[in-house]
Scaffold this motif. Sequence first.
Motif, PDB file in Angstrom:
ATOM      1  N   ASP A  16       0.804  -1.224   0.000  1.00 52.36           N
ATOM      2  CA  ASP A  16       0.000   0.000   0.000  1.00 52.36           C
ATOM      3  C   ASP A  16       0.834   1.269   0.000  1.00 52.36           C
ATOM      4  O   ASP A  16       0.280   2.368  -0.032  1.00 52.36           O
ATOM      5  N   LEU A  17       2.142   1.137   0.043  1.00 46.60           N
ATOM      6  CA  LEU A  17       2.987   2.324  -0.087  1.00 46.60           C
ATOM      7  C   LEU A  17       3.494   2.393  -1.527  1.00 46.60           C
ATOM      8  O   LEU A  17       3.661   1.371  -2.192  1.00 46.60           O
ATOM      9  N   SER A  18       3.780   3.613  -1.979  1.00 47.27           N
ATOM     10  CA  SER A  18       4.246   3.789  -3.353  1.00 47.27           C
ATOM     11  C   SER A  18       5.631   3.178  -3.513  1.00 47.27           C
ATOM     12  O   SER A  18       6.298   2.828  -2.542  1.00 47.27           O
ATOM     13  N   VAL A  19       6.055   3.060  -4.744  1.00 51.51           N
ATOM     14  CA  VAL A  19       7.379   2.517  -5.015  1.00 51.51           C
ATOM     15  C   VAL A  19       8.452   3.365  -4.332  1.00 51.51           C
ATOM     16  O   VAL A  19       9.389   2.846  -3.725  1.00 51.51           O
ATOM     17  N   ARG A  20       8.284   4.679  -4.381  1.00 57.75           N
ATOM     18  CA  ARG A  20       9.269   5.552  -3.744  1.00 57.75           C
ATOM     19  C   ARG A  20       9.339   5.275  -2.244  1.00 57.75           C
ATOM     20  O   ARG A  20      10.425   5.157  -1.669  1.00 57.75           O
ATOM     21  N   GLU A  21       8.174   5.163  -1.615  1.00 62.16           N
ATOM     22  CA  GLU A  21       8.193   4.929  -0.167  1.00 62.16           C
ATOM     23  C   GLU A  21       8.728   3.540   0.173  1.00 62.16           C
ATOM     24  O   GLU A  21       9.331   3.349   1.221  1.00 62.16           O
ATOM     25  N   ASN A  22       8.491   2.577  -0.715  1.00 59.00           N
ATOM     26  CA  ASN A  22       9.083   1.257  -0.492  1.00 59.00           C
ATOM     27  C   ASN A  22      10.600   1.357  -0.528  1.00 59.00           C
ATOM     28  O   ASN A  22      11.296   0.742   0.267  1.00 59.00           O
ATOM     29  N   LEU A  23      11.091   2.142  -1.478  1.00 58.40           N
ATOM     30  CA  LEU A  23      12.541   2.319  -1.567  1.00 58.40           C
ATOM     31  C   LEU A  23      13.076   2.996  -0.308  1.00 58.40           C
ATOM     32  O   LEU A  23      14.154   2.679   0.166  1.00 58.40           O
ATOM     33  N   LEU A  24      12.288   3.917   0.227  1.00 56.12           N
ATOM     34  CA  LEU A  24      12.756   4.702   1.376  1.00 56.12           C
ATOM     35  C   LEU A  24      12.438   4.052   2.721  1.00 56.12           C
ATOM     36  O   LEU A  24      12.686   4.635   3.768  1.00 56.12           O
ATOM     37  N   LEU A  25      11.889   2.826   2.694  1.00 55.30           N
ATOM     38  CA  LEU A  25      11.413   2.230   3.941  1.00 55.30           C
ATOM     39  C   LEU A  25      12.547   1.922   4.921  1.00 55.30           C
ATOM     40  O   LEU A  25      12.399   2.085   6.128  1.00 55.30           O
ATOM     41  N   ALA A  79       7.492  -4.287   7.513  1.00 54.63           N
ATOM     42  CA  ALA A  79       7.768  -3.099   8.317  1.00 54.63           C
ATOM     43  C   ALA A  79       8.811  -3.427   9.391  1.00 54.63           C
ATOM     44  O   ALA A  79       9.741  -2.666   9.635  1.00 54.63           O
ATOM     45  N   ARG A  80       8.658  -4.586  10.000  1.00 53.65           N
ATOM     46  CA  ARG A  80       9.593  -4.999  11.049  1.00 53.65           C
ATOM     47  C   ARG A  80      10.993  -5.198  10.462  1.00 53.65           C
ATOM     48  O   ARG A  80      11.986  -4.740  11.016  1.00 53.65           O
ATOM     49  N   THR A  81      11.049  -5.865   9.312  1.00 49.66           N
ATOM     50  CA  THR A  81      12.337  -6.134   8.688  1.00 49.66           C
ATOM     51  C   THR A  81      13.028  -4.838   8.266  1.00 49.66           C
ATOM     52  O   THR A  81      14.253  -4.780   8.234  1.00 49.66           O
ATOM     53  N   ALA A  82      12.251  -3.828   7.934  1.00 50.93           N
ATOM     54  CA  ALA A  82      12.860  -2.560   7.536  1.00 50.93           C
ATOM     55  C   ALA A  82      13.259  -1.722   8.749  1.00 50.93           C
ATOM     56  O   ALA A  82      13.740  -0.613   8.602  1.00 50.93           O
ATOM     57  N   GLY A  83      13.048  -2.240   9.947  1.00 51.59           N
ATOM     58  CA  GLY A  83      13.511  -1.544  11.138  1.00 51.59           C
ATOM     59  C   GLY A  83      12.497  -0.598  11.757  1.00 51.59           C
ATOM     60  O   GLY A  83      12.835   0.182  12.638  1.00 51.59           O
ATOM     61  N   LEU A  84      11.256  -0.648  11.300  1.00 55.64           N
ATOM     62  CA  LEU A  84      10.249   0.240  11.879  1.00 55.64           C
ATOM     63  C   LEU A  84       9.804  -0.304  13.231  1.00 55.64           C
ATOM     64  O   LEU A  84       9.829  -1.503  13.467  1.00 55.64           O
ATOM     65  N   ASP A  85       9.349   0.612  14.109  1.00 57.47           N
ATOM     66  CA  ASP A  85       8.950   0.200  15.449  1.00 57.47           C
ATOM     67  C   ASP A  85       7.490  -0.262  15.420  1.00 57.47           C
ATOM     68  O   ASP A  85       6.576   0.504  15.694  1.00 57.47           O
ATOM     69  N   VAL A  86       7.322  -1.501  15.048  1.00 57.18           N
ATOM     70  CA  VAL A  86       5.981  -2.037  14.818  1.00 57.18           C
ATOM     71  C   VAL A  86       5.155  -2.041  16.102  1.00 57.18           C
ATOM     72  O   VAL A  86       3.978  -1.673  16.098  1.00 57.18           O
ATOM     73  N   LEU A  87       5.767  -2.408  17.204  1.00 60.49           N
ATOM     74  CA  LEU A  87       5.021  -2.521  18.461  1.00 60.49           C
ATOM     75  C   LEU A  87       4.445  -1.165  18.876  1.00 60.49           C
ATOM     76  O   LEU A  87       3.253  -1.025  19.141  1.00 60.49           O
ATOM     77  N   PHE A  88       5.309  -0.147  18.891  1.00 57.64           N
ATOM     78  CA  PHE A  88       4.879   1.177  19.327  1.00 57.64           C
ATOM     79  C   PHE A  88       3.739   1.699  18.461  1.00 57.64           C
ATOM     80  O   PHE A  88       2.731   2.188  18.961  1.00 57.64           O
ATOM     81  N   TYR A  89       3.918   1.571  17.140  1.00 55.94           N
ATOM     82  CA  TYR A  89       2.907   2.134  16.247  1.00 55.94           C
ATOM     83  C   TYR A  89       1.695   1.230  16.082  1.00 55.94           C
ATOM     84  O   TYR A  89       0.754   1.580  15.379  1.00 55.94           O
ATOM     85  N   SER A  90       1.711   0.052  16.689  1.00 55.40           N
ATOM     86  CA  SER A  90       0.489  -0.738  16.757  1.00 55.40           C
ATOM     87  C   SER A  90      -0.327  -0.341  17.975  1.00 55.40           C
ATOM     88  O   SER A  90      -1.547  -0.476  17.986  1.00 55.40           O
ATOM     89  N   VAL A  91       0.355   0.150  19.024  1.00 51.86           N
ATOM     90  CA  VAL A  91      -0.341   0.548  20.257  1.00 51.86           C
ATOM     91  C   VAL A  91      -0.886   1.967  20.122  1.00 51.86           C
ATOM     92  O   VAL A  91      -2.023   2.260  20.513  1.00 51.86           O
ATOM     93  N   LEU A  92      -0.063   2.848  19.528  1.00 51.64           N
ATOM     94  CA  LEU A  92      -0.426   4.268  19.453  1.00 51.64           C
ATOM     95  C   LEU A  92      -1.849   4.534  18.944  1.00 51.64           C
ATOM     96  O   LEU A  92      -2.570   5.344  19.533  1.00 51.64           O
ATOM     97  N   PRO A  93      -2.290   3.869  17.854  1.00 51.39           N
ATOM     98  CA  PRO A  93      -3.635   4.176  17.350  1.00 51.39           C
ATOM     99  C   PRO A  93      -4.728   3.954  18.386  1.00 51.39           C
ATOM    100  O   PRO A  93      -5.707   4.718  18.418  1.00 51.39           O
ATOM    101  N   TYR A  94      -4.584   2.957  19.240  1.00 56.72           N
ATOM    102  CA  TYR A  94      -5.607   2.723  20.256  1.00 56.72           C
ATOM    103  C   TYR A  94      -5.606   3.842  21.299  1.00 56.72           C
ATOM    104  O   TYR A  94      -6.654   4.228  21.823  1.00 56.72           O
TER     105      TYR A  94
END
Lengths: 627, 329
Positions: free
Chosen positions: A353-362, B212-227
Amino acid sequence: MTQAGATLLEAREICKNFAQTRALAGASLRLRAGATHALLGANGAGKSTLSRVISGHIRRDSGEILYHGRPLDVRSPREALDAGIAMVMQETSLAPDLSVLENIFLPDLRRSGRLSRSAMRRRAGEILADLGQERSLSLEAEARDLSAAQRQLVEIAKALALNANLIVFDEPTASLSPSEVERLFDVIARLEAGNCAVVFVSHRLEEVFAISDEITVMREGRTVAASRPTSSLNQTELVRLMVGRDLGSIYATPAAASAGRGEPVLSVRNLRAPPAVRDVSFDLHRGEILGLGGLIGAGRSETVETLFGLRPRASGQVQFDGASFAPRNPAQAIRAGLGFVAEDRRRQSIVPDLSVRENLLLGHLGAHRGFGLGYGALAAKVDELMERLELPRDRLADPNLLNFSGGMQQKIIIARWLLLEPKALILDEPTKGVDIGTRASIYAILRDIAAKGAAILVISSEFEELLGLADRVIVMSDGASIADVPTAYLDEAKLTLLAAPRSSMERNRRVLQELASEQDGAAFWAILDEDRVFCLNAAAANAKADPALRAGATPRFEETQIAAALRARSLDFVLDPVSGLRSLLVDVKSHRGHELGSIGLVIGPDRTAPPADATRAAIIERFRQTV
Amino acid sequence: MSPPSPLSASDERPPRRALNLKSAPLELRMLLLALVIAVVLSLLSPHFLKTANLLNLLDQSVVVGIVSIGMTFVILTGGIDLSVGSVAGLTGVVLGLSLHHFSIPVSVLLAVLSGAAIGLFSGLLIAYFDLAAFVITLGVMAIGRSLAYIFSGQTSISDIPPAINDLVYTTVLGVQTNVLTLLALYALAWGYLTYTKGGRTIYAVGSNREAARTAGLDVLFYSVLPYVVSGALAAVAATLMSAQILSIDPLAGTGLELDAIAAVVIGGASLYGGRGTIVGTLIGVFIMVMIRNGLNLMGVSPFWQGSAIGGIIIAAVLAERLLSARARR
């Protein structure tokens, strides 16, 4: 009943599109009863798709299939099974909660009427015995507890239980040990004799030459060579047909292995993360491409996922860039300078659901500290990367990366990590589902960034790719690193033997141990090159008789204690003038006549040598029981 | 199913037609739908387009609109929050009881904090223990309503300072503050979801958690925040609701969760997560409120209104599925 040799199935001009990806663009295949047909092609050529069309897993968009001379239009695997067409899937489709027995007869469960459990047990026992698994695989075991190789064998047994007229084997050997492969080939030979048509899909050309009667080669969704007799082709021609050009041009020549190697960037000692990772050690140096080889299920992906913080680790020391390294999540690993191109693009890399650019920047987003996005500062760098990777810049705005070809997807994911300029980059099966042209450019990129000082670790199940790309290969088996070999000394045959699961190596080692203690000396299993010995396994009972060979070691003849014997390759015992050790070399073969190197026996200094001929016969006999 | 076996052949793009409804952004399609509904209603009822009625429409959008922001955050991560209605009821009671002891700002703050705390509780259970959002928020929904009755003594609280009325009826340039609050919150949410690391992470988590997790994003925090956001905004909505009618009923907010989910879904969000926009949600809220308002103006029995709203939700989801299935083929 179709006569042996007569055409059983013919697929003509099959086309199939997935979304906007053209998987098959006019593929044809003609199968004869009682013959084994090898279906070859590079990754993404459409072999699996064609196999799945024939076996009813996918419906074709156009084209026709004739079966027993009549049009066939199967809409589901069930209809295909009813028609006598079975397929052994590459990714196994076992029900994890069911037993081995239930899984084998899963396709029968839909039949009305009662199933006789005792008849099922008897039949399953026979099939497993054919595969040589009657003792090692329990019918009552749950599928979830099986190893990758065992799951594959159950998958094969499931297809055999159907008594099909046509069986497609889609890369059945990728997780099997050499001995299991041999048993499978025996089974295939028996199927042939029973007038079954067999389709064999494999990357390993050696296997293709060993068992196929005919070969069809596919490239980019088309059939480029149809039903050529195997005997009329050689390996070079096959590769050229598959690739469309000479292979040498794909793998740019490896930089001199020793020349460019810098200090270790990533140093792993005794890494453990049960159940998949038991004991892994290796060093990854600046500027090198290191391969991580082994069979499917050897624990390679699990090892790198543990290093990257995706899996918890039980123990082990890891140094990265001079500091102790134990990331608890990928973010920590990324910030320390590690990048990771995961194996399963769709599941682990692409955010649809993210654009190609955002996938690249992930990856940047993961490493980024701060409230905003920080995209703006990277715009110039992104543009430069797109150019370097030969990607059209205007495609960055596309809303969905899944609409790209596998090769383009992979390039974007690689770009995601290159943007962060990692000190070390790990790539798990980087060319899976990637077309051949893009593969070449991915290899070129990897060489390029290695030359600029990055350290690269590549996992690949294609031994040929590993040998073409890496400077050095770490071989893993059953969760442990067992050898560290420069690719210059390796070939596919050696890698296949080395990667065999521990269980078969353990049996082999026990035999070597017995031989060594009987003669109060040492024994080893090795492949001899012109001036180098490649040791697969070794055991010593007496330190004074140790020939200085270790499993995975590749010393030159003169670096061992038995150089004279290795050079002479005599049928008799040879006395080494330097070390004074007396040794015998025995060439061993599999029961299908496949060369499996030599067993060496070193006699203890206090013993007298037994008669050579009798010893040779005894060794051959014992070895046969273990492989 | 089988993964597409990819080929470079797919690099061709489908031809693009001028003003293609199918490929137009979702918000644009929804805006068109809203306009069509407005035109139809103005033809059916002469009162619909009057200024007073339009201002009334905005006023009626405030409560469900604010709750829908939090719901959008939650649904974007692939979750659902069934507890917003009862959290609004409970935090309303918290507000009413606080007003007996504290000043208005302190009381509002306490209400919002308690809403956030309830959201934190649900969020942690859902994200940390990987429990089903539907079940956890269903439980919290029941607990919240029950606590609202207990704390309020089963009666409505009406002895609250009339000055709190100013939160709603102060006007700036002729627009009421509750409407301004609504618009300001939407602007903030839009900015957050579009231009911040957190916002993009929420999309990534909902679209592909593993990636998202593999790319290093903080999945846990941003799963809780919306609630947490959802709980806090339910309290904000409860505050504006109470301030408007100067009375707090423990029953307040009953059914609010369904209106909010409906607005988010009509606004084009996917319940599987990853897809949807805050502007779409605002349009979804307007569509819901307009239809209810129109039906009232035409004198349609309130018993029929549920059928009308339900039918529109189903039609919106069906239309979206058909359009996107075709666009993707």
